[in-house]
Scaffold this motif. Structure first.
Motif, PDB file in Angstrom:
ATOM      1  N   SER A 121       0.967  -1.276  -0.076  1.00 53.07           N
ATOM      2  CA  SER A 121      -0.184  -0.055   0.082  1.00 53.07           C
ATOM      3  C   SER A 121       0.737   1.114  -0.235  1.00 53.07           C
ATOM      4  N   ASN A 122       0.641   2.216  -0.899  1.00 53.85           N
ATOM      5  CA  ASN A 122       1.220   3.480  -1.014  1.00 53.85           C
ATOM      6  C   ASN A 122       0.373   4.702  -0.169  1.00 53.85           C
ATOM      7  N   LYS A 123      -0.620   4.194   0.444  1.00 57.24           N
ATOM      8  CA  LYS A 123      -1.693   5.363   1.287  1.00 57.24           C
ATOM      9  C   LYS A 123      -0.806   6.557   1.839  1.00 57.24           C
ATOM     10  N   ARG A 124       0.317   5.885   2.719  1.00 58.29           N
ATOM     11  CA  ARG A 124       0.947   6.917   3.284  1.00 58.29           C
ATOM     12  C   ARG A 124       1.570   8.142   2.390  1.00 58.29           C
ATOM     13  N   LEU A 125       2.078   7.790   1.447  1.00 56.24           N
ATOM     14  CA  LEU A 125       2.828   8.682   0.383  1.00 56.24           C
ATOM     15  C   LEU A 125       1.806   9.363  -0.394  1.00 56.24           C
ATOM     16  N   ARG A 126       0.656   8.700  -0.929  1.00 53.77           N
ATOM     17  CA  ARG A 126      -0.298   9.600  -1.739  1.00 53.77           C
ATOM     18  C   ARG A 126      -0.868  10.643  -0.596  1.00 53.77           C
ATOM     19  N   GLU A 127      -1.329  10.159   0.757  1.00 55.31           N
ATOM     20  CA  GLU A 127      -2.072  11.070   1.452  1.00 55.31           C
ATOM     21  C   GLU A 127      -0.979  12.272   1.904  1.00 55.31           C
ATOM     22  N   LEU A 128       0.361  12.098   1.751  1.00 54.49           N
ATOM     23  CA  LEU A 128       1.028  13.398   1.904  1.00 54.49           C
ATOM     24  C   LEU A 128       1.108  14.128   0.837  1.00 54.49           C
ATOM     25  N   GLY A 129       0.902  13.712  -0.457  1.00 52.59           N
ATOM     26  CA  GLY A 129       0.536  14.468  -1.438  1.00 52.59           C
ATOM     27  C   GLY A 129       1.371  14.323  -2.765  1.00 52.59           C
ATOM     28  N   TYR A 130       1.822  12.966  -2.813  1.00 51.44           N
ATOM     29  CA  TYR A 130       2.678  12.645  -3.716  1.00 51.44           C
ATOM     30  C   TYR A 130       1.666  12.254  -5.086  1.00 51.44           C
ATOM     31  N   GLU A 131       1.799  12.447  -6.210  1.00 57.66           N
ATOM     32  CA  GLU A 131       0.903  12.033  -7.262  1.00 57.66           C
ATOM     33  C   GLU A 131       1.913  11.343  -8.367  1.00 57.66           C
ATOM     34  N   PHE A 132       1.867   9.975  -8.504  1.00 60.76           N
ATOM     35  CA  PHE A 132       2.219   9.167  -9.339  1.00 60.76           C
ATOM     36  C   PHE A 132       2.379   9.407 -10.764  1.00 60.76           C
ATOM     37  N   LYS A 133       3.121   9.608 -11.464  1.00 59.78           N
ATOM     38  CA  LYS A 133       3.079   9.578 -13.006  1.00 59.78           C
ATOM     39  C   LYS A 133       2.646   8.404 -13.474  1.00 59.78           C
ATOM     40  N   PHE A 134       2.935   7.382 -13.135  1.00 65.73           N
ATOM     41  CA  PHE A 134       2.579   6.077 -13.807  1.00 65.73           C
ATOM     42  C   PHE A 134       1.874   5.387 -12.379  1.00 65.73           C
ATOM     43  N   SER A 135       0.480   5.355 -12.504  1.00 66.83           N
ATOM     44  CA  SER A 135      -0.245   4.915 -11.452  1.00 66.83           C
ATOM     45  C   SER A 135      -0.492   3.272 -11.340  1.00 66.83           C
ATOM     46  N   ASN A 136      -0.187   2.790 -12.653  1.00 70.55           N
ATOM     47  CA  ASN A 136      -0.135   1.358 -12.464  1.00 70.55           C
ATOM     48  C   ASN A 136       0.803   0.672 -13.543  1.00 70.55           C
ATOM     49  N   TYR A 137       0.702  -0.566 -13.652  1.00 71.63           N
ATOM     50  CA  TYR A 137       1.871  -1.179 -14.612  1.00 71.63           C
ATOM     51  C   TYR A 137       1.436  -0.880 -16.015  1.00 71.63           C
TER      52      TYR A 137
END
Length: 283
Positions: free
Chosen positions: A253-269
């Protein structure tokens, strides 16, 4: 402009150092060779496992990123470059504490193998030497006098990291049941997440001591391979993938990083591999 020390300038550390230099920071990279890292990056040739070589580190460092790769895949190699090497760097920093030290770690510290969800608070009792030594290195930082953050990456893919694509081209097959869960993060999001956390540290914003960095959607090995084979089209006949591809069966789970505000460039494979397949001319 901040003074940033990147210890280990391979794929992740090297590109991170170049990006930070382009953003105007004073960046020094430590590597075993004396080859240049990139424009604007000062290079110190040293071996972190040998404290006597660490003689030219800059003063008044604001941020340290420890991102080494052990040159030998063995318990001794991992201990020398992750545990001992990190201790050597931290000793050199005494008297001039940086704002934060980041340690690039791995999801190999987790032992769960039955498709469980794991996050930063999950138990870590790895059985492999790699996981044990990585966990020991994390402890070195978190038990030190420095403000430290561990970043645990899952399976990294991207330019030059094409193992899964080659498996698909060779007809790699994994039974859909029982499900074998996999986790991954694109190289660009490794860099993006590290820069995001570094900027927070430089701005004096709070950080946790650990982040699990992985994309938004764990996927089964069956789904990844079959999707990739469908995209490529012309692949070899099906053949079972090796056991090494099945050894980590968990959902990260990346919940902690996303809740901090990081937005993934590639959200899935699919998003990340589709770019790679197009660049490789396979679709």
């Amino acid at each position: 402009m901040a003074s940033i020390l990147v210890v280990g300038t391979g794929d992740i550390g090297g590109h991170l150092a170049q990006d930070l230099a382009r953003e105007g920071h004073d960046v020094t990279g430590v590597r075993r060779s004396d080859k240049p890292v990139g424009e604007g990056v000062n290079v110190i040739s040293a071996d972190v496992s040998d404290a006597s070589t660490l003689t030219d580190l800059p003063d008044n460092i604001d941020i340290v990123v420890y991102s080494v790769a052990a040159p030998v895949f063995s318990k001794e190699g991992y201990h020398a470059y992750y545990v001992k090497g990190l201790k050597n760097i931290l000793k050199k920093l005494k008297g001039q504490p940086p704002k934060r030290v980041f340690f690039v770690s791995s999801s190999s510290v987790y032992h769960q193998m039955d498709g469980e969800w794991v996050d930063e608070s999950s138990e870590t009792t790895p059985s492999s030497f790699a996981g044990k030594e990585m966990l020991a290195a994390e402890k070195v930082l978190l038990d030190s006098a420095f403000d430290g953050t561990v970043v645990r990456f899952t399976g990294i893919y991207g330019p030059g990291r094409e193992r899964m694509i080659q498996q698909a081209r060779q007809g790699g097959y994994c039974d859909p049941e029982p499900a074998v869960w996999t986790n991954r993060i694109h190289r660009d999001d490794c860099l993006g997440a590290l820069k995001f956390l570094i900027n927070r540290a430089l701005n004096g914003e709070s950080l946790d001591d650990c982040y699990l960095a992985t994309d938004n959607e764990p996927a089964t090995l069956f789904d990844v391979l079959e999707w990739m084979k469908d995209r490529i089209g012309e692949v070899d006949p099906d053949s079972d993938v090796g056991e090494v591809s099945r050894r980590a069966n968990r959902r990260c789970s990346n919940k902690r990083l996303r809740e901090l505000g990081y937005e993934f460039k590639f959200s899935n494979y699919q998003e990340g591999y589709d770019v790679m397949l197009n660049e490789m001319g396979l679709v």
